[in-house]
Design a protein around this motif. Sequence first.
Motif, PDB file in Angstrom:
ATOM      1  N   GLN A  63       0.851  -1.185   0.000  1.00 32.52           N
ATOM      2  CA  GLN A  63       0.000   0.000   0.000  1.00 32.52           C
ATOM      3  C   GLN A  63       0.892   1.242   0.000  1.00 32.52           C
ATOM      4  N   ALA A  64       0.426   2.286  -0.679  1.00 33.68           N
ATOM      5  CA  ALA A  64       1.178   3.545  -0.727  1.00 33.68           C
ATOM      6  C   ALA A  64       0.299   4.613  -1.344  1.00 33.68           C
ATOM      7  N   MET A  65       0.665   5.845  -1.106  1.00 32.10           N
ATOM      8  CA  MET A  65       0.074   6.938  -1.854  1.00 32.10           C
ATOM      9  C   MET A  65       0.539   6.856  -3.305  1.00 32.10           C
ATOM     10  N   ASP A  66      -0.133   7.568  -4.203  1.00 29.70           N
ATOM     11  CA  ASP A  66       0.282   7.585  -5.604  1.00 29.70           C
ATOM     12  C   ASP A  66       1.747   7.995  -5.712  1.00 29.70           C
ATOM     13  N   THR A  67       2.491   7.319  -6.568  1.00 29.73           N
ATOM     14  CA  THR A  67       3.938   7.434  -6.792  1.00 29.73           C
ATOM     15  C   THR A  67       4.760   6.832  -5.650  1.00 29.73           C
ATOM     16  N   LEU A 164       2.642 -10.629   4.934  1.00 35.20           N
ATOM     17  CA  LEU A 164       3.513  -9.484   5.176  1.00 35.20           C
ATOM     18  C   LEU A 164       2.898  -8.279   4.499  1.00 35.20           C
ATOM     19  N   LYS A 165       2.743  -7.177   5.251  1.00 32.46           N
ATOM     20  CA  LYS A 165       2.104  -5.976   4.719  1.00 32.46           C
ATOM     21  C   LYS A 165       3.086  -4.809   4.818  1.00 32.46           C
ATOM     22  N   PHE A 166       3.243  -4.096   3.702  1.00 32.05           N
ATOM     23  CA  PHE A 166       4.210  -2.996   3.632  1.00 32.05           C
ATOM     24  C   PHE A 166       3.501  -1.705   3.237  1.00 32.05           C
ATOM     25  N   PHE A 167       3.622  -0.688   4.081  1.00 30.40           N
ATOM     26  CA  PHE A 167       3.184   0.654   3.711  1.00 30.40           C
ATOM     27  C   PHE A 167       4.416   1.427   3.281  1.00 30.40           C
ATOM     28  N   LEU A 168       4.478   1.806   2.015  1.00 31.41           N
ATOM     29  CA  LEU A 168       5.623   2.525   1.451  1.00 31.41           C
ATOM     30  C   LEU A 168       5.396   4.010   1.706  1.00 31.41           C
ATOM     31  N   HIS A 169       6.120   4.532   2.672  1.00 32.13           N
ATOM     32  CA  HIS A 169       5.860   5.865   3.216  1.00 32.13           C
ATOM     33  C   HIS A 169       6.732   6.920   2.516  1.00 32.13           C
ATOM     34  N   ILE A 170       6.093   7.784   1.732  1.00 33.59           N
ATOM     35  CA  ILE A 170       6.802   8.900   1.107  1.00 33.59           C
ATOM     36  C   ILE A 170       6.244  10.214   1.654  1.00 33.59           C
ATOM     37  N   SER A 171       6.990  11.281   1.454  1.00 33.93           N
ATOM     38  CA  SER A 171       6.547  12.602   1.879  1.00 33.93           C
ATOM     39  C   SER A 171       5.746  13.272   0.770  1.00 33.93           C
ATOM     40  N   ALA A 172       4.985  14.281   1.130  1.00 32.51           N
ATOM     41  CA  ALA A 172       4.233  15.038   0.125  1.00 32.51           C
ATOM     42  C   ALA A 172       5.179  15.730  -0.847  1.00 32.51           C
ATOM     43  N   ASP A 173       6.315  16.206  -0.351  1.00 36.34           N
ATOM     44  CA  ASP A 173       7.293  16.857  -1.230  1.00 36.34           C
ATOM     45  C   ASP A 173       7.875  15.867  -2.239  1.00 36.34           C
ATOM     46  N   GLU A 174       8.134  14.650  -1.783  1.00 38.51           N
ATOM     47  CA  GLU A 174       8.676  13.639  -2.692  1.00 38.51           C
ATOM     48  C   GLU A 174       7.626  13.238  -3.725  1.00 38.51           C
ATOM     49  N   LYS A 176       5.355  15.208  -4.930  1.00 35.19           N
ATOM     50  CA  LYS A 176       5.341  16.335  -5.870  1.00 35.19           C
ATOM     51  C   LYS A 176       6.486  16.210  -6.871  1.00 35.19           C
ATOM     52  N   ARG A 177       7.669  15.875  -6.384  1.00 33.36           N
ATOM     53  CA  ARG A 177       8.818  15.737  -7.275  1.00 33.36           C
ATOM     54  C   ARG A 177       8.601  14.616  -8.281  1.00 33.36           C
ATOM     55  N   ARG A 178       8.049  13.497  -7.845  1.00 37.85           N
ATOM     56  CA  ARG A 178       7.833  12.363  -8.742  1.00 37.85           C
ATOM     57  C   ARG A 178       6.736  12.659  -9.761  1.00 37.85           C
ATOM     58  N   LEU A 179       5.704  13.354  -9.346  1.00 35.80           N
ATOM     59  CA  LEU A 179       4.650  13.734 -10.287  1.00 35.80           C
ATOM     60  C   LEU A 179       5.196  14.695 -11.345  1.00 35.80           C
ATOM     61  N   GLU A 180       6.015  15.658 -10.932  1.00 34.63           N
ATOM     62  CA  GLU A 180       6.615  16.595 -11.881  1.00 34.63           C
ATOM     63  C   GLU A 180       7.551  15.872 -12.841  1.00 34.63           C
ATOM     64  N   GLU A 181       8.217  14.843 -12.345  1.00 27.63           N
ATOM     65  CA  GLU A 181       9.101  14.029 -13.184  1.00 27.63           C
ATOM     66  C   GLU A 181       8.298  13.310 -14.265  1.00 27.63           C
ATOM     67  N   ARG A 182       7.131  12.833 -13.905  1.00 25.51           N
ATOM     68  CA  ARG A 182       6.267  12.177 -14.892  1.00 25.51           C
ATOM     69  C   ARG A 182       5.780  13.172 -15.945  1.00 25.51           C
ATOM     70  N   LEU A 226       6.313  -0.352   8.211  1.00 22.19           N
ATOM     71  CA  LEU A 226       6.242   1.034   7.774  1.00 22.19           C
ATOM     72  C   LEU A 226       7.591   1.376   7.135  1.00 22.19           C
ATOM     73  N   VAL A 227       7.631   1.368   5.813  1.00 24.77           N
ATOM     74  CA  VAL A 227       8.893   1.411   5.061  1.00 24.77           C
ATOM     75  C   VAL A 227       9.208   2.840   4.614  1.00 24.77           C
ATOM     76  N   PRO A 228      10.341   3.402   5.030  1.00 27.97           N
ATOM     77  CA  PRO A 228      10.754   4.709   4.501  1.00 27.97           C
ATOM     78  C   PRO A 228      11.001   4.587   3.004  1.00 27.97           C
ATOM     79  N   ALA A 229      10.284   5.346   2.182  1.00 27.73           N
ATOM     80  CA  ALA A 229      10.292   5.081   0.739  1.00 27.73           C
ATOM     81  C   ALA A 229      10.688   6.276  -0.112  1.00 27.73           C
ATOM     82  N   ASN A 230      11.189   7.347   0.491  1.00 27.56           N
ATOM     83  CA  ASN A 230      11.676   8.463  -0.332  1.00 27.56           C
ATOM     84  C   ASN A 230      12.877   8.051  -1.171  1.00 27.56           C
TER      85      ASN A 230
END
Length: 267
Positions: A63-67, A164-174, A176-182, A226-230
């Motif tokens: 599970q994760a937010m978009d990107t 096994l359940k993994f939440f891929l945790h990114i920041s809102a700033d990260e 934004k950067r990935r969306l702009e990259e797309r 809870l996986v740090p995913a930046n």
Amino acid sequence: MKRYRIPPNQKIDLSQWDPNDRSEFEGDKKDAEARLAELGRELDALQDVLFAQRKHKVLIVLQAMDTGGKDGTIRKVFEQVDPQGVRVANFKAPTVTELERDYLWRVHQQVPARGEIVIFNRSHYEDVLIVRVRQLVPPAVWQKRYDHINAFEKMLVDEGATILKFFLHISADEQKRRLEERLADPDKHWKFNPGDLGERRLWPQYMQAYAEVLSRTSTAEAPWYLVPANRKWYRNLVVASVLVETLQGLKLSYPRPDWDPAKITIE
């Protein structure tokens, strides 16, 4: 990687978890990629025994937010594994047929068989995430689902599954950067959906919803990590490390034949 495992009944505040954390690996990205390759070979060997033995079954929930990196995690962590024993199940918006049944009906059809690893790319947790944030059903409905889900997963574990359940945790700033990259890369435009920007505006509500999921559904039988995913390389290393360690703990072994190889002659 045990520090990322959420104990049962632990109250989670995602603002206290750093998505840039890399404290469990002292090397750099190049060192991590070399270690990931080693883990990939170990995972390949373990999966081969799992498939041959057909005793255990493994369910991985991403599970994760978009990107957040669900697709990338699947590609990198499982790139060396024989695909015959691994399957990915994607859960998009439910169909009319699915909506006519209980929300776990479509999920139960995708759980792993013996000898199989199944990866849920999104999952039944959407029914306490987007359903909650977008107010698709009343709170009285989705509030009951945490207990439903815990009971469902315990039943799967009682029937021989390892979850096994993994939440891929990114920041809102990260994000934004990935969306702009797309947006900047025509080859990635297919991955960009302008409608997802509406979900981004609901970031605080999603963080609250995810925090409650992690707090209420990480169990001894089916833990959340809870996986740090930046940092994508660190994300992959955490997931692969947990998976390899878990499979090693199953003490897998190739099945013994019910015949004597010494008595076989091939002419």
